[in-house]
Design an enzyme around this catalytic site. Structure first.
Site, PDB file in Angstrom:
ATOM      1  N   HIS A 110      11.223  -1.741  -0.831  1.00 53.85           N
ATOM      2  CA  HIS A 110      11.372  -3.212   0.039  1.00 53.85           C
ATOM      3  C   HIS A 110      10.584  -4.162  -0.296  1.00 53.85           C
ATOM      4  O   HIS A 110      10.637  -5.297   0.263  1.00 53.85           O
ATOM      5  CB  HIS A 110      10.853  -2.772   1.539  1.00 53.85           C
ATOM      6  N   ASP A 111       9.981  -4.274  -1.590  1.00 47.27           N
ATOM      7  CA  ASP A 111       9.149  -5.134  -1.969  1.00 47.27           C
ATOM      8  C   ASP A 111       9.691  -5.915  -3.108  1.00 47.27           C
ATOM      9  O   ASP A 111       9.244  -6.776  -3.875  1.00 47.27           O
ATOM     10  CB  ASP A 111       7.711  -4.894  -2.419  1.00 47.27           C
ATOM     11  N   ASP A 134      -0.159   3.046   1.841  1.00 43.00           N
ATOM     12  CA  ASP A 134      -0.064   1.502   1.402  1.00 43.00           C
ATOM     13  C   ASP A 134      -1.326   1.262   0.678  1.00 43.00           C
ATOM     14  O   ASP A 134      -2.421   1.553   0.964  1.00 43.00           O
ATOM     15  CB  ASP A 134       0.428   0.755   2.698  1.00 43.00           C
ATOM     16  N   ASP A 174       4.723   5.667   6.917  1.00 42.27           N
ATOM     17  CA  ASP A 174       3.991   4.847   6.148  1.00 42.27           C
ATOM     18  C   ASP A 174       2.750   4.608   6.872  1.00 42.27           C
ATOM     19  O   ASP A 174       2.440   4.168   8.041  1.00 42.27           O
ATOM     20  CB  ASP A 174       4.757   3.487   6.186  1.00 42.27           C
ATOM     21  N   GLU A 232       0.611   4.347  -2.770  1.00 43.99           N
ATOM     22  CA  GLU A 232       1.300   3.090  -3.292  1.00 43.99           C
ATOM     23  C   GLU A 232      -0.146   2.452  -4.218  1.00 43.99           C
ATOM     24  O   GLU A 232      -1.239   2.096  -3.473  1.00 43.99           O
ATOM     25  CB  GLU A 232       1.438   2.079  -2.628  1.00 43.99           C
TER      26      GLU A 232
HETATM   27  O1  TEU Z   1       2.573  -4.001  -0.946  1.00 42.19           O
HETATM   28  C1  TEU Z   1       1.233  -4.008  -1.848  1.00 42.19           C
HETATM   29  C2  TEU Z   1       1.449  -4.563  -3.009  1.00 42.19           C
HETATM   30  O2  TEU Z   1       1.303  -3.787  -4.110  1.00 42.19           O
HETATM   31  C3  TEU Z   1       1.897  -5.970  -3.184  1.00 42.19           C
HETATM   32  O3  TEU Z   1       1.236  -6.379  -4.440  1.00 42.19           O
HETATM   33  C4  TEU Z   1       3.345  -6.209  -3.259  1.00 42.19           C
HETATM   34  O4  TEU Z   1       3.681  -6.263  -4.558  1.00 42.19           O
HETATM   35  C5  TEU Z   1       3.663  -7.174  -2.710  1.00 42.19           C
HETATM   36  O5  TEU Z   1       5.083  -6.965  -2.098  1.00 42.19           O
HETATM   37  C6  TEU Z   1       3.634  -8.446  -3.295  1.00 42.19           C
HETATM   38  O6  TEU Z   1       5.172  -8.747  -3.916  1.00 42.19           O
HETATM   39  C7  TEU Z   1       2.475  -3.303   0.152  1.00 42.19           C
HETATM   40  C8  TEU Z   1       3.936  -3.134   0.814  1.00 42.19           C
HETATM   41  O7  TEU Z   1       4.561  -2.466   0.229  1.00 42.19           O
HETATM   42  C9  TEU Z   1       4.153  -4.459   1.286  1.00 42.19           C
HETATM   43  O8  TEU Z   1       5.308  -4.655   2.103  1.00 42.19           O
HETATM   44  C10 TEU Z   1       2.871  -5.120   2.296  1.00 42.19           C
HETATM   45  O9  TEU Z   1       3.270  -6.412   2.213  1.00 42.19           O
HETATM   46  C11 TEU Z   1       1.528  -5.238   1.585  1.00 42.19           C
HETATM   47  O10 TEU Z   1       1.473  -3.801   0.997  1.00 42.19           O
HETATM   48  C12 TEU Z   1       0.505  -5.266   2.540  1.00 42.19           C
HETATM   49  O11 TEU Z   1       0.661  -4.325   3.490  1.00 42.19           O
END
Ligand code: TEU
Ligand code: CA
Length: 546
Positions: free
Chosen positions: A323-324, A210, A113, A251
């Site tokens: 994971h989000d 990311d 990542d 992403e």
């Molecule tokens: O997530 C970025 C993202 O698109 C956020 O809008 C996401 O929806 C967030 O989880 C809010 O609900 C990435 C990673 O996947 C996330 O885990 C990190 O917290 C974020 O970047 C910051 O690095």
């Protein structure tokens, strides 16, 4: 496990450069929650190594590791304080090297990542930068005397924070301790190239990048992403002799095909593919508010992207959990009496489409959303900040229910390996409460069951790896937009496979082809056509007519 079928040049419209990637099947690991090897309650690299055979036997040939670099963990590793060292709790660089070699020994790839948009405020670059305007790192971040705009942090509140040491405001698009890097400064570009090169040197095979859309800001138009130099910066990272072979998945908030072409068309030398997120909104009005919904809406979004990416020769990512997100199965299918059927039908409808499967840890045993009785059970910075905001507008009970629905901790609790006291995850105290349904849903129990989601995934992935048609064939949809089921074919030369997935009600499904007996089915069907029970699915080879 079957070795993926060989690809011939004429097999696919997909650009040569990307054809090999279609054979990748990726398992996403959230290291903190996967497996604890030393009893401190925190998942670690040695824990992952212990489970590599479990992953490999599922039919996986690549692993995406969420961040495992040095970090104060305000956003669980997405706040990096040192890109070239391993988080102490996860192990050492030696453990990392061993993980890479254990993966490669098993013919598996590693996707790291990469977080290029921001660092932790504990990073040396930020500690230097805040010292003053004449520091060599002064311009590594965005500093302003006055707050220049109304940008908001993704985790609530303003995106600007006053720093008393420097006496200026800095930008943080996420948590207060995640400062956005200033990519307009060529030294930042070089520093991030060094990070990429460092990990190439360690032997990694690719990167998940990311929030790639945010590395170029558009201050004139008021967007903190998709700025005018975005594509230039992406090429700075990956369009270099030593990096071009990598698999890269960005992403991104990309929402239309023209944008996707600009990021991923082979001749642009930017990214191999993107994660697209429109289907994440299935089953919810917003992240914390449910909306009644069914697999139909997921199906229709997937079809649109399949058609668009196919037409433009782009590589597509097949995923619905990460994971989000709280698990999709709990939002738009049945995670109680038809849990096995829902989990398996969802896998068949998604992973036999054309693209690279990404499977999030726990999906392979049909893991559902978790539920906690107190806000103290949550760890995620977004959940905690959002809860505080909600409590200003509603009762604490209502706020907690919304957090339970949408929290990222639904995907971040310890992996349930068995029904023993700590779910088999740790011999100590787990860093966050266990999955609320771990007695009922865990790896041991799934593997011992006649209706094992894991074994269904295993059969699905092995079939896909064996059949060139299921890897490279074109997709044609036979069901219509309002049908309460999904039927599609994959065709390569004269060879056709058919996939039928029923949704929540019993349906009669007629097929325009004569099919062989199903090669895969979640209810042991004998023939493809006929009545389908709720969430029943089947996959068969179409009988040749000549
Ligand atoms: O997530 C970025 C993202 O698109 C956020 O809008 C996401 O929806 C967030 O989880 C809010 O609900 C990435 C990673 O996947 C996330 O885990 C990190 O917290 C974020 O970047 C910051 O690095
Ligand atoms: Ca540990």
């Amino acid at each position: 496990m079957a070795v993926p079928a060989e690809m011939k040049a004429e097999d696919s419209m997909l650009n040569r450069k990307y054809q090999d990637f279609l054979r990748w099947v990726v398992y996403q690991i959230y290291p903190r929650s996967f497996m604890d090897s030393n009893g401190d309650g925190i998942g670690d690299l040695n824990g992952i190594i212990e489970k590599l055979d479990y992953i490999r036997q599922l039919g996986i040939n690549a692993v995406w590791l969420c961040p495992c670099y040095q970090s104060p963990n305000d956003d669980n590793g997405y706040d990096i304080s040192d890109y070239e060292n391993i988080m102490t709790e996860f192990g050492t660089m030696k453990d990392m090297e061993r993980l890479i070699s254990e993966l490669h020994k098993r013919d598996m790839k590693l996707i790291m990542d990469l977080v290029p948009n921001h660092t932790s405020t504990a990073h040396r670059w930020f500690r230097e930068s805040r010292k003053g305007k004449d520091n060599p790192y002064s311009d590594f971040y965005y500093w302003y005397d006055e707050i220049p705009n109304d940008w908001k942090s993704a985790f609530c509140g303003s995106a600007w924070e006053y720093d008393h040491i420097r006496g200026q405001y800095y930008l943080h698009s996420f948590a207060v301790s995640q400062a956005d890097l200033n990519w307009e400064n060529p030294a930042v570009v070089r520093a991030m190239q060094d990070v990429v090169d460092f990990w190439i040197g360690k032997g990694v095979d690719g990167f998940r990048v990311d929030v790639i859309d945010m590395i170029s800001k558009d201050f004139n138009k008021g967007h903190n992403g998709f700025g005018p130099r975005l594509h230039e910066f992406i090429r700075d990272l990956f369009d270099r002799d030593n990096a071009r072979y990598l698999f890269t998945v960005g992403e991104s908030g990309v929402q239309d095909i023209d944008e996707m072409i600009r990021h991923c068309a082979a001749e642009r030398n930017e990214l191999s593919t993107l994660f697209l997120f429109d289907h994440m909104e299935c089953g919810r009005k917003d992240k914390f508010t449910p909306k009644p919904d069914t697999l139909k809406s997921l199906r229709n979004i997937l079809i649109r992207w399949q058609q668009e990416t196919d037409k433009h020769d782009l590589l597509y990512t097949l995923f619905y959990d990460n994971h989000d997100q709280s698990p999709m199965i709990s939002r738009i299918a049945n995670d109680r009496e038809y849990r096995y059927e829902s989990a398996t039908a969802m896998a068949a409808m998604l992973y036999l489409l054309k693209g690279i499967p990404f499977i999030y840890q726990g999906q392979e045993i049909g893991m559902t959303a978790s539920h906690y009785n107190s806000i103290d059970c949550f760890d995620d910075v977004e959940s905690i900040n959002t809860y505080r905001e909600f409590c200003r507008e509603m009762s604490a009970e209502e706020a907690l229910e919304k957090i339970n629905f949408g929290s990222r901790d639904n995907a971040r609790h310890p992996m349930p390996w068995n029904d023993q006291p700590q779910g088999g995850f740790t011999a100590g105290e787990p860093w966050m409460p266990l999955y609320s349904r771990y007695h009922e849903i865990n790896v041991d129990k799934d593997l011992a069951s006649e209706r094992s989601v894991y074994r269904f995934y295993q059969r699905l992935l092995s079939l896909r790896a064996d059949q060139r048609t299921l890897l490279y064939g074109s997709v044609k949809v036979l069901s219509s937009e309002n049908d309460p089921f999904f039927i599609y074919t994959r065709t390569l030369d004269n060879d056709t496979w058919i996939v039928a997935c029923n949704f929540e009600s019993t349906q009669r499904i007629n097929l325009p082809f004569d099919c062989e007996a199903p090669a895969l089915s979640n209810m042991n069907r004998n023939g493809m056509a006929g009545e389908y029970a709720p969430y029943e699915c089947a996959v068969a080879h179409v009988r040749k007519t000549e």
